[in-house]
Design a protein around this motif. Structure first.
Motif, PDB file in Angstrom:
ATOM      1  N   GLN A  33       0.852  -1.190   0.000  1.00 37.76           N
ATOM      2  CA  GLN A  33       0.000   0.000   0.000  1.00 37.76           C
ATOM      3  C   GLN A  33       0.885   1.237   0.000  1.00 37.76           C
ATOM      4  O   GLN A  33       1.663   1.449   0.926  1.00 37.76           O
ATOM      5  N   PRO A  34       0.773   2.086  -1.040  1.00 36.55           N
ATOM      6  CA  PRO A  34       1.605   3.292  -1.063  1.00 36.55           C
ATOM      7  C   PRO A  34       1.242   4.221   0.088  1.00 36.55           C
ATOM      8  O   PRO A  34       0.072   4.544   0.272  1.00 36.55           O
ATOM      9  N   ALA A  35       2.227   4.596   0.866  1.00 35.73           N
ATOM     10  CA  ALA A  35       1.991   5.451   2.036  1.00 35.73           C
ATOM     11  C   ALA A  35       3.180   6.376   2.230  1.00 35.73           C
ATOM     12  O   ALA A  35       4.313   6.012   1.949  1.00 35.73           O
ATOM     13  N   THR A  36       2.882   7.560   2.711  1.00 37.24           N
ATOM     14  CA  THR A  36       3.916   8.534   3.020  1.00 37.24           C
ATOM     15  C   THR A  36       3.513   9.291   4.280  1.00 37.24           C
ATOM     16  O   THR A  36       2.377   9.190   4.725  1.00 37.24           O
ATOM     17  N   VAL A  37       4.443  10.045   4.831  1.00 38.92           N
ATOM     18  CA  VAL A  37       4.183  10.798   6.060  1.00 38.92           C
ATOM     19  C   VAL A  37       4.203  12.291   5.740  1.00 38.92           C
ATOM     20  O   VAL A  37       5.090  12.764   5.034  1.00 38.92           O
ATOM     21  N   VAL A  38       3.206  12.992   6.252  1.00 44.61           N
ATOM     22  CA  VAL A  38       3.151  14.450   6.115  1.00 44.61           C
ATOM     23  C   VAL A  38       2.929  15.055   7.493  1.00 44.61           C
ATOM     24  O   VAL A  38       2.373  14.421   8.379  1.00 44.61           O
ATOM     25  N   MET A  39       3.373  16.289   7.653  1.00 40.11           N
ATOM     26  CA  MET A  39       3.188  17.002   8.916  1.00 40.11           C
ATOM     27  C   MET A  39       1.942  17.863   8.818  1.00 40.11           C
ATOM     28  O   MET A  39       1.780  18.622   7.859  1.00 40.11           O
ATOM     29  N   ASP A  40       1.055  17.740   9.805  1.00 41.28           N
ATOM     30  CA  ASP A  40      -0.122  18.590   9.897  1.00 41.28           C
ATOM     31  C   ASP A  40       0.169  19.633  10.977  1.00 41.28           C
ATOM     32  O   ASP A  40       0.093  19.333  12.176  1.00 41.28           O
ATOM     33  N   LEU A  41       0.548  20.828  10.553  1.00 44.52           N
ATOM     34  CA  LEU A  41       0.951  21.868  11.501  1.00 44.52           C
ATOM     35  C   LEU A  41      -0.161  22.301  12.452  1.00 44.52           C
ATOM     36  O   LEU A  41       0.098  22.448  13.651  1.00 44.52           O
ATOM     37  N   PRO A  42      -1.404  22.493  11.981  1.00 45.68           N
ATOM     38  CA  PRO A  42      -2.446  22.930  12.919  1.00 45.68           C
ATOM     39  C   PRO A  42      -2.680  21.954  14.082  1.00 45.68           C
ATOM     40  O   PRO A  42      -2.958  22.372  15.200  1.00 45.68           O
ATOM     41  N   SER A  43      -2.556  20.654  13.818  1.00 43.15           N
ATOM     42  CA  SER A  43      -2.789  19.675  14.893  1.00 43.15           C
ATOM     43  C   SER A  43      -1.489  19.214  15.544  1.00 43.15           C
ATOM     44  O   SER A  43      -1.518  18.416  16.476  1.00 43.15           O
ATOM     45  N   ASP A  44      -0.341  19.690  15.039  1.00 43.38           N
ATOM     46  CA  ASP A  44       0.974  19.290  15.544  1.00 43.38           C
ATOM     47  C   ASP A  44       1.104  17.767  15.576  1.00 43.38           C
ATOM     48  O   ASP A  44       1.455  17.173  16.588  1.00 43.38           O
ATOM     49  N   SER A  45       0.791  17.156  14.431  1.00 42.65           N
ATOM     50  CA  SER A  45       0.877  15.696  14.348  1.00 42.65           C
ATOM     51  C   SER A  45       1.378  15.274  12.976  1.00 42.65           C
ATOM     52  O   SER A  45       1.343  16.044  12.011  1.00 42.65           O
ATOM     53  N   PHE A  46       1.870  14.048  12.925  1.00 41.32           N
ATOM     54  CA  PHE A  46       2.291  13.446  11.672  1.00 41.32           C
ATOM     55  C   PHE A  46       1.167  12.547  11.184  1.00 41.32           C
ATOM     56  O   PHE A  46       0.620  11.751  11.957  1.00 41.32           O
ATOM     57  N   LEU A  47       0.834  12.678   9.904  1.00 39.79           N
ATOM     58  CA  LEU A  47      -0.215  11.874   9.313  1.00 39.79           C
ATOM     59  C   LEU A  47       0.411  10.890   8.329  1.00 39.79           C
ATOM     60  O   LEU A  47       1.257  11.269   7.521  1.00 39.79           O
ATOM     61  N   VAL A  48      -0.012   9.631   8.406  1.00 37.69           N
ATOM     62  CA  VAL A  48       0.363   8.634   7.415  1.00 37.69           C
ATOM     63  C   VAL A  48      -0.766   8.668   6.391  1.00 37.69           C
ATOM     64  O   VAL A  48      -1.926   8.425   6.737  1.00 37.69           O
ATOM     65  N   VAL A  49      -0.435   9.008   5.157  1.00 39.24           N
ATOM     66  CA  VAL A  49      -1.460   9.152   4.120  1.00 39.24           C
ATOM     67  C   VAL A  49      -1.153   8.254   2.929  1.00 39.24           C
ATOM     68  O   VAL A  49      -0.004   7.882   2.677  1.00 39.24           O
ATOM     69  N   SER A  50      -2.219   7.920   2.222  1.00 32.88           N
ATOM     70  CA  SER A  50      -2.101   7.142   1.001  1.00 32.88           C
ATOM     71  C   SER A  50      -2.790   7.894  -0.112  1.00 32.88           C
ATOM     72  O   SER A  50      -3.873   8.443   0.089  1.00 32.88           O
ATOM     73  N   GLU A  51      -2.168   7.956  -1.261  1.00 35.32           N
ATOM     74  CA  GLU A  51      -2.828   8.555  -2.420  1.00 35.32           C
ATOM     75  C   GLU A  51      -3.722   7.497  -3.040  1.00 35.32           C
ATOM     76  O   GLU A  51      -3.362   6.339  -3.133  1.00 35.32           O
ATOM     77  N   ARG A  52      -4.920   7.930  -3.420  1.00 30.20           N
ATOM     78  CA  ARG A  52      -5.863   7.002  -4.020  1.00 30.20           C
ATOM     79  C   ARG A  52      -6.634   7.721  -5.111  1.00 30.20           C
ATOM     80  O   ARG A  52      -6.714   8.942  -5.129  1.00 30.20           O
ATOM     81  N   GLU A  53      -7.199   6.950  -6.023  1.00 28.84           N
ATOM     82  CA  GLU A  53      -8.021   7.525  -7.080  1.00 28.84           C
ATOM     83  C   GLU A  53      -9.352   7.945  -6.489  1.00 28.84           C
ATOM     84  O   GLU A  53      -9.932   7.236  -5.678  1.00 28.84           O
TER      85      GLU A  53
END
Length: 54
Positions: A33-53
């Protein structure tokens, strides 16, 4: 068109040397499963996200 799905969320204030979001993204990638990590500054958290159609 592509969208992003939030797969997991981790607080940014983890112990030094701890990378739980990166570890979770690696687990997901190992499962195919393609996944990457992004920083969500407003919540001060790291999100693991997947791109999907959409």
């Amino acid at each position: 068109m592509t969208g992003r799905e939030i797969l997991d969320e981790f607080p940014a204030g983890g112990p030094r040397g701890s990378w739980p979001a990166e570890e979770r993204a690696t687990e997901l990638r190992d499962q195919g499963q393609p996944a990457t990590v992004v920083m969500d500054l407003p919540s001060d958290s790291f999100l693991v996200v997947s791109e999907r159609e959409s």
